[in-house]
Structures are given as structure tokens and as C-alpha cells.
Design a protein around this motif. Sequence first.
Motif, PDB file in Angstrom:
ATOM      1  N   UNK A  72       0.831  -1.203   0.000  1.00 38.36           N
ATOM      2  CA  UNK A  72       0.000   0.000   0.000  1.00 38.36           C
ATOM      3  C   UNK A  72       0.868   1.256   0.000  1.00 38.36           C
ATOM      4  N   UNK A  73       0.446   2.261  -0.780  1.00 42.42           N
ATOM      5  CA  UNK A  73       1.154   3.542  -0.798  1.00 42.42           C
ATOM      6  C   UNK A  73       0.908   4.303   0.504  1.00 42.42           C
ATOM      7  N   UNK A  74       1.943   4.996   0.986  1.00 42.61           N
ATOM      8  CA  UNK A  74       1.814   5.776   2.216  1.00 42.61           C
ATOM      9  C   UNK A  74       2.020   7.267   1.989  1.00 42.61           C
ATOM     10  N   UNK A  75       2.816   7.641   0.993  1.00 45.21           N
ATOM     11  CA  UNK A  75       3.013   9.072   0.731  1.00 45.21           C
ATOM     12  C   UNK A  75       3.666   9.264  -0.638  1.00 45.21           C
ATOM     13  N   UNK A  76       3.537  10.484  -1.137  1.00 42.56           N
ATOM     14  CA  UNK A  76       4.237  10.911  -2.350  1.00 42.56           C
ATOM     15  C   UNK A  76       4.990  12.185  -2.012  1.00 42.56           C
ATOM     16  N   UNK A  77       6.271  12.229  -2.333  1.00 37.56           N
ATOM     17  CA  UNK A  77       7.076  13.439  -2.181  1.00 37.56           C
ATOM     18  C   UNK A  77       7.650  13.754  -3.565  1.00 37.56           C
ATOM     19  N   UNK A  78       7.286  14.883  -4.114  1.00 35.41           N
ATOM     20  CA  UNK A  78       7.688  15.183  -5.484  1.00 35.41           C
ATOM     21  C   UNK A  78       8.126  16.636  -5.612  1.00 35.41           C
ATOM     22  N   UNK A  79       8.911  16.896  -6.647  1.00 39.69           N
ATOM     23  CA  UNK A  79       9.359  18.258  -6.939  1.00 39.69           C
ATOM     24  C   UNK A  79       9.452  18.424  -8.448  1.00 39.69           C
ATOM     25  N   UNK A  80       9.190  19.644  -8.911  1.00 35.23           N
ATOM     26  CA  UNK A  80       9.294  19.915 -10.349  1.00 35.23           C
ATOM     27  C   UNK A  80       9.372  21.406 -10.582  1.00 35.23           C
ATOM     28  N   UNK A  81       9.658  21.770 -11.808  1.00 42.33           N
ATOM     29  CA  UNK A  81       9.522  23.158 -12.253  1.00 42.33           C
ATOM     30  C   UNK A  81       8.098  23.381 -12.727  1.00 42.33           C
ATOM     31  N   UNK A  82       7.620  24.606 -12.608  1.00 37.96           N
ATOM     32  CA  UNK A  82       6.253  24.903 -13.048  1.00 37.96           C
ATOM     33  C   UNK A  82       6.093  24.634 -14.538  1.00 37.96           C
ATOM     34  N   UNK A  83       7.191  24.691 -15.287  1.00 43.54           N
ATOM     35  CA  UNK A  83       7.139  24.435 -16.729  1.00 43.54           C
ATOM     36  C   UNK A  83       6.606  23.044 -17.039  1.00 43.54           C
ATOM     37  N   UNK A  84       6.901  22.093 -16.153  1.00 42.35           N
ATOM     38  CA  UNK A  84       6.554  20.690 -16.417  1.00 42.35           C
ATOM     39  C   UNK A  84       5.642  20.148 -15.314  1.00 42.35           C
ATOM     40  N   UNK A  85       4.798  21.007 -14.778  1.00 42.91           N
ATOM     41  CA  UNK A  85       3.865  20.575 -13.734  1.00 42.91           C
ATOM     42  C   UNK A  85       2.780  19.668 -14.307  1.00 42.91           C
ATOM     43  N   UNK A  86       2.277  19.992 -15.495  1.00 44.71           N
ATOM     44  CA  UNK A  86       1.247  19.131 -16.084  1.00 44.71           C
ATOM     45  C   UNK A  86       1.752  17.701 -16.285  1.00 44.71           C
ATOM     46  N   UNK A  87       2.919  17.498 -16.922  1.00 42.25           N
ATOM     47  CA  UNK A  87       3.363  16.112 -17.074  1.00 42.25           C
ATOM     48  C   UNK A  87       3.639  15.413 -15.748  1.00 42.25           C
ATOM     49  N   UNK A  88       4.021  16.156 -14.697  1.00 43.75           N
ATOM     50  CA  UNK A  88       4.174  15.507 -13.394  1.00 43.75           C
ATOM     51  C   UNK A  88       2.845  14.920 -12.933  1.00 43.75           C
TER      52      UNK A  88
END
Length: 337
Positions: free
Chosen positions: A145-161
Motif C-alpha cells: 500500500x502507498x503511504x506518501x508521495x514526495x515530489x518536486x518539479x519546475x512549473x514548466x513541467x507541472x502538467x506532465x508531473x
Amino acid sequence: MSTVLKVIVCGTTFGNVYLQGLARLPAHYHVVGILGRGSVASEACARHWKVPLYRSVEELPEVDLACVAVRSAVVGGHGTELAKALLARGINVVQEHPVHHDEVVDCLRLARQHGVLYRLNPFYSDLAPVRCFIDAARHVLSLREAEYIDAACSVHVLFPLVEMLGQALGGLRPWAFNLHAEAVGPFMSISGELAGIPLHLRVQNQMHPGDPDNHTQLLHRIVLGTRGGTLSLTDTHASVLWSPRAHVHRNAQGVLEMDGDAPALDLAVSSLIGHPQPPTLREVFSDLWPDSIAQALLRVHAAIGEPNDSALAQFHLSCCKAWQQLGTVLGPAQAIH
């Protein structure tokens, strides 16, 4: 379809990546032209690929597919207007992300009216390292089971994230996003949930007005935490790691058996799943990106002439909604110089 389809590419900046991807698929596509505004760059691109340069939809010959690699209205371009004009002519269309939810709805409606295919291309989820992460995430989540997601990105590529995470998790709903008041360095922090999983997201919400394609601190980094361990995408173009969750047994006296015979003690603290040698930036542009386009266009070739995949369209619409809600929470990008 088993036939070779006639295709045009609209735009010659990112469109050149489409042309490289199409060059990998001679049994599926034949490029019959480029649609551009007649700039020096577009004329040079047409000469390089030895195809005609067209300046309007009305000039186009008979084609089966148009790849629209022109910015959409949501990022200050006319790509969606172009996509609509092509669909109205009965031409199948692939449009590069990002596109506003309502514009995608309009294009899907036009495609149905004219009996053709419209498909949004999120691009990044077909990159080999990202695909490795998505496939590994699906496997891990079938076991733990998943417990958390920690992610980072540039706003330029927020949609593909958003789209990458949606693929990895098997969906996006329910989601909720809350902005933390204080930015840390170049990053703004958002907490909430995605697919019901606790989410921490850092976004570099900055853009250089005169050079919007540069000055990003990173593209994508993702850590998916589960009850069995963590799966990490170290970079959009780099490695995928699996780190099992450490657990040391206690003996009858309650002492940790750090030198015991438990099999878990022999597990590597981190295992490389794919891509041991990250590519150079030159290799990213010459190999990984065109290969991603080729993978997407292979699916498009198989889908043309078949009933539209409403499930995929609905998923992309959900991605658009979640992305737009994130944009609202973040607010306008900070101008940097």
C-alpha cells in the motif's frame, strides 16, 4: 492500421523532436510537409528534412495526421486554434501538452463530429526512465500500500508531473491541494493528497520572461513511499531506485539483532532498477526525446480508425483539471532575470 500514414508537423522548435521521432517510424509514417509561419528557422527545418513548408491549413495537401507542436492558448500560443482548424478538415491530430481542460473538450467534440482522432501528448511519461518508474510503481503498488508521495518539479513541467503520477497510481481522484505560506528558496510547497495518498509537492514557480525554456532548477523528482519501501525517480532523464524499508528484529530481551540471521539484513539498502548511466543532455535531445515521440505515435497509429478511447480522454481531462487547480493554488509564476 498497417498502412503508412501521411503526416505533417506543425511548428519547428519542439516540432523538430517530432520530426526525429517520425524518422524512426518509416513503416508507419511518411512526413509530407511542415506547417510554419515562414520564419528563417522553419524554412531551414523544411530544407533539412527535404519537405515542403506550408504557411496555412488551407494550403495543406491530403494528410492523415497532424502533429501540433505549437504552444496552446494557456501558455500564450495558437496551437489549439490550429488543432481545431485541422480537425475541422477531417485530419487526425496529436497536440503537445499543456492544453486547457475546456480546449481539450472542444477538440474532442470536433474530432467526434468529423470522425477523426484527437489525442493530447503528455510526452514525458514515454521517456524511458519515467516509463521505468511508472511500471515499477504499478508493480510495487500491486504488492504494498502507498503511504506518501514526495515530489518536486519546475512549473514548466507541472502538467506532465500530474500525468506521470496519475499513470503510476492508476488515477488521480480524490485530490486536494493546500499552499504553504512560506517559500523555501526557489520552491513553493503544497501539501494535500493525490489519489487519496498524502502528497508533498515542491514547485519552482519561477519563469524568465525573455527565456521561458531555461533557468529551471530541475524537471521532475518523485519519491513514492510504500509499506515495503520507497521507489524514487532521481531525475526525469536519470535513474530509478528501490530502497526497501529497514526493519531489524528484536530478540527475546528486546535488543535489536543487528548481527542476526534475518534475510532482510542481506538486502541492499538501495537497488538500481534501470538506466545505470544517466545520459548527457545531448543524448537526451538526440535519443530519449525522439524515442518518446516515437512511442506515442506508435499508439496513435494503432488508434486511428478505431473507436476513440474515452477512458484515456477522461484521464487526460482529469489531469488538466488537477493541473489547473494546482496552478490556481500556486498563483502566477515569479518573474526572474
